[in-house]
Design a protein around this motif. Structure first.
Motif, short mmCIF file in Angstrom:
data_model
loop_
_atom_site.label_atom_id
_atom_site.label_comp_id
_atom_site.label_asym_id
_atom_site.label_seq_id
_atom_site.Cartn_x
_atom_site.Cartn_y
_atom_site.Cartn_z
N PRO A 268 6.16 10.62 16.84
CA PRO A 268 7.50 10.98 16.38
C PRO A 268 7.66 10.75 14.88
O PRO A 268 6.95 9.91 14.30
CB PRO A 268 8.42 10.03 17.17
CG PRO A 268 7.54 8.92 17.62
CD PRO A 268 6.15 9.46 17.75
N ALA A 269 8.55 11.51 14.25
CA ALA A 269 8.78 11.36 12.80
C ALA A 269 9.68 10.16 12.57
O ALA A 269 10.89 10.28 12.38
CB ALA A 269 9.42 12.63 12.24
N THR A 270 9.09 8.98 12.60
CA THR A 270 9.87 7.76 12.39
C THR A 270 9.20 6.88 11.35
O THR A 270 8.01 7.03 11.05
CB THR A 270 10.02 6.92 13.69
OG1 THR A 270 8.72 6.54 14.12
CG2 THR A 270 10.72 7.69 14.79
N ALA A 271 10.01 5.93 10.84
CA ALA A 271 9.50 5.04 9.81
C ALA A 271 8.36 4.16 10.32
O ALA A 271 7.41 3.89 9.60
CB ALA A 271 10.64 4.18 9.28
N GLN A 272 8.48 3.72 11.59
CA GLN A 272 7.43 2.82 12.08
C GLN A 272 6.07 3.53 12.14
O GLN A 272 5.03 2.91 11.93
CB GLN A 272 7.79 2.19 13.42
CG GLN A 272 8.05 3.12 14.56
CD GLN A 272 8.21 2.35 15.89
OE1 GLN A 272 7.46 1.44 16.18
NE2 GLN A 272 9.19 2.75 16.68
N GLY B 24 3.18 10.38 7.62
CA GLY B 24 4.64 10.33 7.70
C GLY B 24 5.22 11.66 8.17
O GLY B 24 4.58 12.43 8.88
N ASP B 25 6.47 11.91 7.72
CA ASP B 25 7.21 13.07 8.23
C ASP B 25 6.57 14.41 7.88
O ASP B 25 6.82 15.40 8.57
CB ASP B 25 8.63 13.08 7.64
CG ASP B 25 9.52 12.03 8.28
OD1 ASP B 25 9.02 11.25 9.10
OD2 ASP B 25 10.72 12.01 7.95
N CYS B 26 5.74 14.45 6.81
CA CYS B 26 5.22 15.75 6.36
C CYS B 26 3.94 16.13 7.08
O CYS B 26 3.40 17.22 6.85
CB CYS B 26 4.99 15.74 4.85
SG CYS B 26 3.58 14.76 4.35
N THR C 187 15.00 -7.49 13.71
CA THR C 187 13.82 -6.65 13.49
C THR C 187 13.86 -6.03 12.10
O THR C 187 12.87 -6.01 11.37
CB THR C 187 13.76 -5.53 14.56
OG1 THR C 187 13.85 -6.13 15.83
CG2 THR C 187 12.47 -4.73 14.46
N TYR C 188 15.04 -5.50 11.72
CA TYR C 188 15.13 -4.89 10.39
C TYR C 188 14.96 -5.93 9.29
O TYR C 188 14.36 -5.64 8.25
CB TYR C 188 16.44 -4.11 10.23
CG TYR C 188 16.36 -2.75 10.91
CD1 TYR C 188 15.43 -1.82 10.48
CD2 TYR C 188 17.18 -2.41 11.96
CE1 TYR C 188 15.31 -0.59 11.10
CE2 TYR C 188 17.08 -1.18 12.59
CZ TYR C 188 16.14 -0.27 12.14
OH TYR C 188 16.02 0.94 12.75
N LEU C 189 15.49 -7.15 9.51
CA LEU C 189 15.31 -8.20 8.50
C LEU C 189 13.84 -8.48 8.27
O LEU C 189 13.38 -8.65 7.15
CB LEU C 189 15.99 -9.50 8.96
CG LEU C 189 17.46 -9.66 8.61
CD1 LEU C 189 17.94 -11.02 9.07
CD2 LEU C 189 17.69 -9.50 7.12
#
Ligand SMILES: Cc1cc2nc3c(=O)[nH]c(=O)nc-3n(C[C@H](O)[C@H](O)[C@H](O)COP(=O)(O)OP(=O)(O)OC[C@H]3O[C@@H](n4cnc5c(N)ncnc54)[C@H](O)[C@@H]3O)c2cc1C
Length: 259
Positions: free
Chosen positions: A162-166, A151-153, A229-231
Motif C-alpha cells: 500500500p502507498a503508506t509512509a511505513q 514510496g508512493d511513486c 506510535t507517532y511519537l
C-alpha cells in the motif's frame, strides 16, 4: 452551511469525517444550537469504506464509530462524484444523478504521480495504470538498474504494497542498504516490508489500532497507542518533546479539565 461533503471513504475520508463530526459540535453547541443539524456526508464510489484495508473488522469498527459521533456521519456507498460546484456537488448513484447542497467539500479521493515522474523516459510497459514506476524486488528500475525508486511513486509488481509512509520508510532503508552493497561490489537484496498494522483516528479522542492486522484495540486506549506510535517515529528529540507536551496537554489535561 452546515453540510460537509467528503469525497472518498478511504482512511483520510473516514478520519476527516469522524474528526469533524466531533469537532464541529464543540463550536456549534456553545452557540446554543443542536449538533444534529450538522450533516457530514462521506461519498464513496465502491461498495465499502476503507477498501484498501484487508481487515473487515476495521471496516465494521469504523462504520459503527462513524454512527456514534456527536454529529451524525452519513456514508453514501456506490456514489461517484461527477462535479463540484460552489455550494454543491453532483454525484451518480444507482444510475441516477443527484445533487447535494454542501458549503464545504473535502477531497480525499486519492492523489496522482508527480509530473517529474510522468515526464521520465520510462517505457509505458514499465509503469502501472497510475503511471507509477515498476521496480524490481531490489527497488531498481528495470531499464536503469543504477536508479532506485520507492514510496508512493513506485510499485514492485511481484510484491505490491500500500502507498503508506511505513512502506516508504522501510523501502528507504532497503535502498540505503543496497547502495552500500552496490559500492562494495556485493549482490543486492530484495526489499522486505513488515506491515506493523493500521492506525486510524475515529473521532477527536478515539482511534482503532490493528496490531499486525491481528489484534484490534479501539477507543481511548487505541488513541493512546496511536499517539505513542507517532511519537516514536518523530525524527528528532526536540520535535518529540514539543509533540509530547502538546498531546499531553490536549489529550489528558484538557479532557480532565473538560475543555
Ligand atoms: C492526507 C494523507 C494522510 C496520510 N496518512 C497516512 C498515515 O496515517 N499513515 C501512513 O503510513 N501513510 C499515510 N499517508 C501516506 C503517506 O503520506 C505516503 O505514503 C508517504 O508520504 C510516501 O512517501 P514518499 O517519500 O514516497 O513521498 P512523499 O512523502 O510525498 O515525499 C516526496 C517528497 O519529494 C518532494 N519533491 C517532489 N518533487 C520534487 C523535486 N522535483 N525535487 C525535490 N523534491 C521533490 C516533495 O516535496 C516531498 O517532500 C497519508 C497520505 C495522505 C495524502
Amino acid at each position: 452551511m452546515l453540510t460537509v461533503a467528503i469525497v472518498g471513504g478511504g482512511a483520510s475520508g473516514v478520519e476527516m469525517g469522524a474528526t469533524l463530526a466531533d469537532l464541529l459540535p464543540t463550536w456549534y453547541i456553545p452557540l446554543g444550537e443542536n449538533p444534529q443539524e450538522i450533516r457530514i456526508v462521506i461519498l464513496q464510489r465502491g461498495s465499502e469504506i476503507l477498501k484498501e484495508s484487508k481487515s473487515d473488522r476495521l471496516r465494521e469498527t469504523a462504520q459503527s464509530e462513524l454512527q456514534q459521533r456527536t454529529a451524525p456521519v452519513e456514508v453514501l456507498l456506490e456514489s461517484e462524484v461527477k462535479a463540484v460546484y460552489p455550494g454543491a456537488i453532483e454525484f451518480e448513484r444507482n444510475g441516477q444523478s443527484w445533487r447535494l447542497a454542501a458549503a464545504t467539500v473535502v477531497w480525499t479521493a486519492g492523489n496522482a504521480t508527480h509530473p517529474v515522474i510522468d515526464s521520465l523516459a520510462i517505457a509505458p510497459e514499465n509503469r502501472d495504470k497510475h503511471n507509477r514506476l515498476l521496480v524490481k524486488p531490489t527497488l531498481q528500475l528495470p531499464e536503469f538498474p543504477e536508479v532506485f525508486a520507492a514510496g508512493d511513486c513506485a510499485i514492485d509488481p511481484s510484491n505490491p504494497q500500500p502507498a503508506t509512509a511505513q512502506v516508504a520508510y522501510q523501502q528507504g532503508a532497503a535502498i540505503a542498504h543496497n547502495l552500500k552493497a552496490l559500492i562494495a561490489g556485493k549482490s543486492l537484496t530484495p526489499a522486505t516490508v513488515n506491515l506493523r498494522g493500521t492506525l486510524i483516528k475515529l473521532g477527536l479522542h478515539e482511534s482503532a489500532v490493528e496490531i499486525f492486522d491481528y489484534y484490534e484495540i479501539k477507543g481511548h486506549l487505541g488513541q493512546a497507542i496511536r499517539l505513542a506510535t507517532y511519537l516514536e517515529l518523530m525524527p528528532t528529540p526536540a520535535r518529540n518533546f514539543v509533540n509530547r507536551t502538546r498531546w499531553f496537554n490536549e489529550e489528558i489535561l484538557k479532557q480532565i479539565a473538560g475543555v
